[in-house]
Scaffold this motif. Sequence first.
Motif, short mmCIF file in Angstrom:
data_model
loop_
_atom_site.label_atom_id
_atom_site.label_comp_id
_atom_site.label_asym_id
_atom_site.label_seq_id
_atom_site.Cartn_x
_atom_site.Cartn_y
_atom_site.Cartn_z
N GLU A 159 0.84 -1.51 0.19
CA GLU A 159 -0.24 0.14 -0.15
C GLU A 159 0.70 1.02 0.04
N LEU A 160 1.69 1.40 0.75
CA LEU A 160 2.77 2.06 0.46
C LEU A 160 3.55 2.61 -0.76
N ALA A 161 4.07 1.68 -1.32
CA ALA A 161 4.36 1.63 -2.38
C ALA A 161 3.38 1.94 -3.39
N LYS A 162 2.04 1.03 -3.38
CA LYS A 162 1.60 2.01 -4.51
C LYS A 162 1.24 3.66 -4.11
N SER A 163 1.34 4.13 -2.81
CA SER A 163 0.78 5.23 -2.81
C SER A 163 2.26 6.70 -3.15
N ILE A 164 3.50 5.97 -3.08
CA ILE A 164 3.57 6.78 -3.62
C ILE A 164 4.29 6.47 -4.71
N VAL A 165 3.33 5.73 -5.73
CA VAL A 165 3.97 5.77 -6.99
C VAL A 165 3.05 6.59 -7.85
N ARG A 166 1.72 6.16 -6.95
CA ARG A 166 0.34 7.06 -7.74
C ARG A 166 0.82 8.82 -7.37
N GLY A 167 1.20 8.86 -6.10
CA GLY A 167 1.37 10.67 -5.54
C GLY A 167 3.25 11.06 -6.86
N LYS A 168 4.08 10.29 -7.27
CA LYS A 168 4.57 11.09 -7.85
C LYS A 168 4.25 11.15 -9.36
N LEU A 169 3.42 10.02 -9.69
CA LEU A 169 2.63 10.09 -11.19
C LEU A 169 1.81 11.49 -11.21
N GLY A 170 1.35 12.02 -10.04
CA GLY A 170 0.27 12.53 -10.08
C GLY A 170 0.81 14.07 -9.99
N ASN A 171 2.01 14.32 -9.21
CA ASN A 171 2.93 15.79 -9.00
C ASN A 171 3.54 15.87 -10.22
N GLY A 283 12.08 8.97 13.52
CA GLY A 283 12.43 7.29 14.08
C GLY A 283 12.50 6.05 12.94
N LEU A 284 12.76 6.69 11.89
CA LEU A 284 12.44 5.57 10.65
C LEU A 284 13.74 4.92 10.39
N GLU A 285 13.94 3.97 10.05
CA GLU A 285 15.43 3.26 9.51
C GLU A 285 15.40 4.42 7.88
N PRO A 286 15.90 4.61 7.17
CA PRO A 286 16.59 5.65 6.39
C PRO A 286 17.08 4.15 5.74
N PHE A 287 17.36 3.38 5.44
CA PHE A 287 17.83 2.14 4.88
C PHE A 287 17.23 1.32 4.47
N ALA A 288 16.16 1.10 4.39
CA ALA A 288 14.85 0.26 4.58
C ALA A 288 13.55 0.85 4.04
N GLY A 289 14.30 0.76 2.80
CA GLY A 289 12.80 0.94 2.20
C GLY A 289 11.94 0.17 1.58
N PHE A 290 10.71 0.44 0.41
CA PHE A 290 9.60 -0.69 0.01
C PHE A 290 9.64 -0.41 -1.67
N LEU A 291 9.74 0.03 -2.22
CA LEU A 291 9.52 0.65 -3.79
C LEU A 291 11.07 0.14 -4.24
N HIS A 292 12.31 1.34 -4.00
CA HIS A 292 13.22 0.78 -4.19
C HIS A 292 13.99 -0.40 -3.44
N VAL A 293 14.54 -1.56 -3.66
CA VAL A 293 15.38 -2.43 -3.28
C VAL A 293 15.90 -1.90 -2.92
N ASP A 294 16.69 -3.16 -1.51
CA ASP A 294 17.87 -3.00 -0.34
C ASP A 294 19.51 -3.47 -1.38
N ARG A 295 20.04 -2.39 -0.71
CA ARG A 295 21.19 -2.57 -1.37
C ARG A 295 22.20 -1.71 -0.51
N PRO A 296 23.50 -2.38 -0.69
CA PRO A 296 24.49 -2.23 1.05
C PRO A 296 24.84 -0.36 0.52
N GLY A 297 24.29 0.61 1.40
CA GLY A 297 24.61 1.69 1.16
C GLY A 297 23.56 2.44 0.52
N LYS A 298 22.52 1.93 0.40
CA LYS A 298 21.87 2.36 -0.45
C LYS A 298 20.15 3.39 0.66
#
Length: 392
Positions: A159-171, A283-298
């Motif tokens: 749901e979060l990733a879908k919101s991100i994509v919809r928001g980006k396309l809308g903007n 209080g979130l972890e910057p390196f643990a995303g959803f739409l973008h895949v995990d990668r060391p240093g990303k």
Amino acid sequence: MNSVIISDYGVMLAKKGERLVIRGPKPRLELIEGGPQLFLALGIGAKRPTLTVLTSEGPKTPAPPLRRSAPDANGVKPPKKSPDEIELPLFRVGEIVIGSPGVSLSADLVEACCERGIRLSFLTRSGKPYAMLSSPMLTATVITRREQLAAYNDSRGVELAKSIVRGKLGNQASLLKYFGKYLKESNPPVYEELTALAKSIAKGRADTKRINGPNIDDAREALLSVEGLAGRTYWKGVRLLIPENLGFGSREHRGAPNPVNSALNYGYGILYTQVWGAIMNAGLEPFAGFLHVDRPGKPSLVLDMVEEFRQPVVDRAVIAAIGRGTAIETHEGMLTDDTRRTVASAVLERIESEVNFRGRRYKLKSVIQIQARNLASFLREGDSYRTFSFKW
């Protein structure tokens, strides 16, 4: 609160009492007006210490040279003994961004920044963030991070990733409409093409709603396909807004020699520091995303959240600056020092501007922090997450 950007080689940062001290050969101080507040971009290279005010309309209004007198209304203290030094009160500093090699800073200043919640961010000369200093005690939370990691394996991540994509396309669609409306009378063919491209992007938002899966790994490929198609359409529209002599053919990322792409990349780097700091404050972890895949240093979550602010912050600022005739210049594949200062000023001015959000007026930098906290609430408590929408 002021943003201090150091963009030139040889600058030294230190602490004297309750003040930030900037030392460097012939420092240049610029105050950029962003509503009632002021933020600062500092560099070296001026013939003598100067003070320049940039209004929201863009033109520079020179002011008299700094004199040896009392601090001004913003707490800026003119040089006393040396023209190579400027002092600022720490309570007026919100963040320090170091965007150049050869910059030194004292341990006393680092400690003072951590105590006051002042972020220290570091960028390469191309605008890529590579470090951020802050006190871990300011975000010593656990529950939010636990829920963030758990959400990767359930429907919250989808749901979060879908919101991100919809928001980006809308903007993206909104930005093309925003610039297109100024061409309706002067250039009808381009206006019609921009309108058609915006409608095509809007269709992708509907496609996004139909994507589902038990977790983000099952839905990511479909979401990225929709995002990629919309992105190609969007940059085709942006190309219509850029003068042909700048050679903007398509969007290129890191290492792009084209001046427009270089300016966008540098602007995104400044935006990353804003989003990264907001995520840490929530209080979130910057390196643990959803739409973008995990990668060391990303910093995947930073890249996720940046998506909803690219168009309203950086793209709008850079395209508008180019439209006003601002020179975007490179030397040996890198933005010149003057251009980097110009891009930084335009992006920070936009970040300081006020927008309508949830029925109220906020500065964009405040919206970024609010959205980071909304994201944390979504992960902890299941509240709906709505991305920021750019009003055209």
